[in-house]
Design a protein around this motif. Structure first.
Motif, PDB file in Angstrom:
ATOM      1  N   ALA A 174      -5.025   3.007 -10.289  1.00  0.00           N
ATOM      2  CA  ALA A 174      -4.238   2.978  -9.050  1.00  0.00           C
ATOM      3  C   ALA A 174      -4.980   3.743  -7.959  1.00  0.00           C
ATOM      4  O   ALA A 174      -5.064   3.293  -6.810  1.00  0.00           O
ATOM      5  N   ALA A 175      -5.536   4.899  -8.307  1.00  0.00           N
ATOM      6  CA  ALA A 175      -6.304   5.675  -7.322  1.00  0.00           C
ATOM      7  C   ALA A 175      -7.545   4.906  -6.888  1.00  0.00           C
ATOM      8  O   ALA A 175      -7.893   4.901  -5.699  1.00  0.00           O
ATOM      9  N   LEU A 176      -8.195   4.238  -7.817  1.00  0.00           N
ATOM     10  CA  LEU A 176      -9.366   3.440  -7.467  1.00  0.00           C
ATOM     11  C   LEU A 176      -8.984   2.308  -6.515  1.00  0.00           C
ATOM     12  O   LEU A 176      -9.699   2.028  -5.545  1.00  0.00           O
ATOM     13  N   ALA A 177      -7.846   1.671  -6.766  1.00  0.00           N
ATOM     14  CA  ALA A 177      -7.375   0.613  -5.863  1.00  0.00           C
ATOM     15  C   ALA A 177      -7.123   1.163  -4.464  1.00  0.00           C
ATOM     16  O   ALA A 177      -7.490   0.532  -3.462  1.00  0.00           O
ATOM     17  N   ILE A 178      -6.550   2.357  -4.374  1.00  0.00           N
ATOM     18  CA  ILE A 178      -6.266   2.959  -3.068  1.00  0.00           C
ATOM     19  C   ILE A 178      -7.561   3.281  -2.329  1.00  0.00           C
ATOM     20  O   ILE A 178      -7.623   3.163  -1.103  1.00  0.00           O
ATOM     21  N   THR A 179      -8.610   3.654  -3.059  1.00  0.00           N
ATOM     22  CA  THR A 179      -9.887   3.923  -2.381  1.00  0.00           C
ATOM     23  C   THR A 179     -10.405   2.684  -1.674  1.00  0.00           C
ATOM     24  O   THR A 179     -11.040   2.780  -0.635  1.00  0.00           O
ATOM     25  N   PHE A 180     -10.133   1.502  -2.227  1.00  0.00           N
ATOM     26  CA  PHE A 180     -10.567   0.258  -1.601  1.00  0.00           C
ATOM     27  C   PHE A 180      -9.586  -0.256  -0.555  1.00  0.00           C
ATOM     28  O   PHE A 180      -9.985  -0.845   0.440  1.00  0.00           O
ATOM     29  N   LEU A 181      -8.294  -0.037  -0.781  1.00  0.00           N
ATOM     30  CA  LEU A 181      -7.263  -0.572   0.114  1.00  0.00           C
ATOM     31  C   LEU A 181      -6.992   0.291   1.334  1.00  0.00           C
ATOM     32  O   LEU A 181      -6.648  -0.205   2.394  1.00  0.00           O
ATOM     33  N   GLY A 192      -2.274   8.656   8.819  1.00  0.00           N
ATOM     34  CA  GLY A 192      -3.620   8.301   9.241  1.00  0.00           C
ATOM     35  C   GLY A 192      -3.725   6.950   9.908  1.00  0.00           C
ATOM     36  O   GLY A 192      -4.683   6.666  10.599  1.00  0.00           O
ATOM     37  N   GLY A 193      -2.733   6.097   9.699  1.00  0.00           N
ATOM     38  CA  GLY A 193      -2.775   4.754  10.280  1.00  0.00           C
ATOM     39  C   GLY A 193      -3.711   3.837   9.524  1.00  0.00           C
ATOM     40  O   GLY A 193      -4.512   4.267   8.715  1.00  0.00           O
ATOM     41  N   SER A 194      -3.606   2.562   9.776  1.00  0.00           N
ATOM     42  CA  SER A 194      -4.365   1.589   8.988  1.00  0.00           C
ATOM     43  C   SER A 194      -5.856   1.644   9.248  1.00  0.00           C
ATOM     44  O   SER A 194      -6.654   1.353   8.375  1.00  0.00           O
ATOM     45  N   SER A 195      -6.278   2.021  10.430  1.00  0.00           N
ATOM     46  CA  SER A 195      -7.721   2.099  10.688  1.00  0.00           C
ATOM     47  C   SER A 195      -8.117   3.455  11.246  1.00  0.00           C
ATOM     48  O   SER A 195      -9.172   3.597  11.828  1.00  0.00           O
ATOM     49  N   GLY A 196      -7.249   4.416  11.055  1.00  0.00           N
ATOM     50  CA  GLY A 196      -7.504   5.746  11.598  1.00  0.00           C
ATOM     51  C   GLY A 196      -8.671   6.441  10.923  1.00  0.00           C
ATOM     52  O   GLY A 196      -9.006   6.167   9.777  1.00  0.00           O
ATOM     53  N   ARG A 197      -9.250   7.357  11.635  1.00  0.00           N
ATOM     54  CA  ARG A 197     -10.370   8.138  11.135  1.00  0.00           C
ATOM     55  C   ARG A 197      -9.958   9.004   9.948  1.00  0.00           C
ATOM     56  O   ARG A 197     -10.765   9.377   9.126  1.00  0.00           O
ATOM     57  N   LEU A 198      -8.659   9.309   9.838  1.00  0.00           N
ATOM     58  CA  LEU A 198      -8.164  10.182   8.779  1.00  0.00           C
ATOM     59  C   LEU A 198      -7.713   9.402   7.543  1.00  0.00           C
ATOM     60  O   LEU A 198      -7.126   9.967   6.642  1.00  0.00           O
ATOM     61  N   ASN A 199      -7.946   8.104   7.512  1.00  0.00           N
ATOM     62  CA  ASN A 199      -7.517   7.294   6.374  1.00  0.00           C
ATOM     63  C   ASN A 199      -8.697   7.030   5.495  1.00  0.00           C
ATOM     64  O   ASN A 199      -9.295   6.032   5.421  1.00  0.00           O
ATOM     65  N   ALA A 228      -8.640  11.503  -0.713  1.00  0.00           N
ATOM     66  CA  ALA A 228      -7.664  12.009  -1.691  1.00  0.00           C
ATOM     67  C   ALA A 228      -7.659  11.136  -2.938  1.00  0.00           C
ATOM     68  O   ALA A 228      -7.588  11.648  -4.068  1.00  0.00           O
ATOM     69  N   ALA A 229      -7.737   9.828  -2.754  1.00  0.00           N
ATOM     70  CA  ALA A 229      -7.768   8.927  -3.905  1.00  0.00           C
ATOM     71  C   ALA A 229      -9.042   9.135  -4.720  1.00  0.00           C
ATOM     72  O   ALA A 229      -9.000   9.102  -5.952  1.00  0.00           O
ATOM     73  N   TRP A 230     -10.171   9.367  -4.049  1.00  0.00           N
ATOM     74  CA  TRP A 230     -11.409   9.650  -4.785  1.00  0.00           C
ATOM     75  C   TRP A 230     -11.284  10.935  -5.589  1.00  0.00           C
ATOM     76  O   TRP A 230     -11.804  11.035  -6.704  1.00  0.00           O
ATOM     77  N   ILE A 231     -10.605  11.928  -5.031  1.00  0.00           N
ATOM     78  CA  ILE A 231     -10.377  13.175  -5.771  1.00  0.00           C
ATOM     79  C   ILE A 231      -9.574  12.896  -7.031  1.00  0.00           C
ATOM     80  O   ILE A 231      -9.869  13.426  -8.109  1.00  0.00           O
ATOM     81  N   VAL A 232      -8.552  12.046  -6.926  1.00  0.00           N
ATOM     82  CA  VAL A 232      -7.756  11.687  -8.101  1.00  0.00           C
ATOM     83  C   VAL A 232      -8.622  10.943  -9.120  1.00  0.00           C
ATOM     84  O   VAL A 232      -8.539  11.207 -10.323  1.00  0.00           O
ATOM     85  N   VAL A 233      -9.466  10.026  -8.663  1.00  0.00           N
ATOM     86  CA  VAL A 233     -10.359   9.295  -9.568  1.00  0.00           C
ATOM     87  C   VAL A 233     -11.242  10.281 -10.326  1.00  0.00           C
ATOM     88  O   VAL A 233     -11.356  10.222 -11.561  1.00  0.00           O
ATOM     89  N   ILE A 234     -11.864  11.200  -9.609  1.00  0.00           N
ATOM     90  CA  ILE A 234     -12.742  12.190 -10.249  1.00  0.00           C
ATOM     91  C   ILE A 234     -11.948  13.066 -11.208  1.00  0.00           C
ATOM     92  O   ILE A 234     -12.390  13.343 -12.329  1.00  0.00           O
ATOM     93  N   LYS A 289       0.829  -1.206   0.000  1.00  0.00           N
ATOM     94  CA  LYS A 289       0.000   0.000   0.000  1.00  0.00           C
ATOM     95  C   LYS A 289       0.864   1.257   0.000  1.00  0.00           C
ATOM     96  O   LYS A 289       0.558   2.232  -0.692  1.00  0.00           O
ATOM     97  N   LEU A 290       1.934   1.230   0.770  1.00  0.00           N
ATOM     98  CA  LEU A 290       2.865   2.363   0.806  1.00  0.00           C
ATOM     99  C   LEU A 290       3.470   2.607  -0.571  1.00  0.00           C
ATOM    100  O   LEU A 290       3.501   3.747  -1.059  1.00  0.00           O
ATOM    101  N   VAL A 291       3.942   1.552  -1.204  1.00  0.00           N
ATOM    102  CA  VAL A 291       4.554   1.687  -2.530  1.00  0.00           C
ATOM    103  C   VAL A 291       3.539   2.238  -3.526  1.00  0.00           C
ATOM    104  O   VAL A 291       3.843   3.160  -4.301  1.00  0.00           O
ATOM    105  N   LEU A 292       2.322   1.725  -3.509  1.00  0.00           N
ATOM    106  CA  LEU A 292       1.290   2.195  -4.430  1.00  0.00           C
ATOM    107  C   LEU A 292       0.941   3.658  -4.185  1.00  0.00           C
ATOM    108  O   LEU A 292       0.872   4.460  -5.120  1.00  0.00           O
TER     109      LEU A 292
END
Length: 134
Positions: free
Chosen positions: A112-119, A127-134, A72-78, A9-12
């Motif tokens: 790639a942005a779409l994948a990040i929205t799901f991952l 933000g951390g893996s389950s943080g409110r900011l992720n 942020a990833a959704w913004i890139v998708v749009i 996820k970091l690399v992506l």
């Protein structure tokens, strides 16, 4: 070899963020006039051009650091969907001289942005893996 979903996820995130940020920085140097004119030609207000900076500067920085990653990833998708519609609509089904899709770079950004929205961002992020900011 280390197997880690969080490392992947970091690399992506960082790859997409850096590559897209470079496009945004180039647009900063060129100015908003060209984008604004193109949008006006499509019947959209020229001020919408500033949203391109959000999609190509702000969102990539958020992806790189892993803060508000999914929004942020959704913004890139749009942003990429608008890019397909406004800039590359004529090339949507075209192949290049080497046989690859003419829009493969834009397609890579989009998916790639779409994948990040799901991952999400993973644990190697602000933000951390389950943080409110992720």
């Amino acid at each position: 070899m280390i197997r880690s979903d969080d490392t992947g996820k970091l690399v992506l995130r960082v790859t997409l963020g850096v590559l897209l940020l470079l496009h945004g920085i180039a647009k900063l140097h060129a100015g908003v006039a060209g984008i604004s004119g193109m949008l006006a030609g499509q019947g959209l207000p020229g001020a919408v051009a500033y949203l391109v900076y959000v999609g190509e500067i702000v969102a990539p920085v958020l992806l790189i650091i892993g803060l508000y990653t999914r929004p942020a990833a959704w913004i890139v998708v749009i942003n990429m969907l608008f890019t397909f519609w406004l800039v590359h609509g004529n090339n949507l089904w075209s192949l290049g001289k080497s046989g690859g899709w003419v829009l493969e770079l834009e397609g890579l950004y989009l998916f790639a942005a779409l994948a990040i929205t799901f991952l999400g961002a993973g644990r190697f992020s602000i933000g951390g893996s389950s943080g409110r900011l992720n």
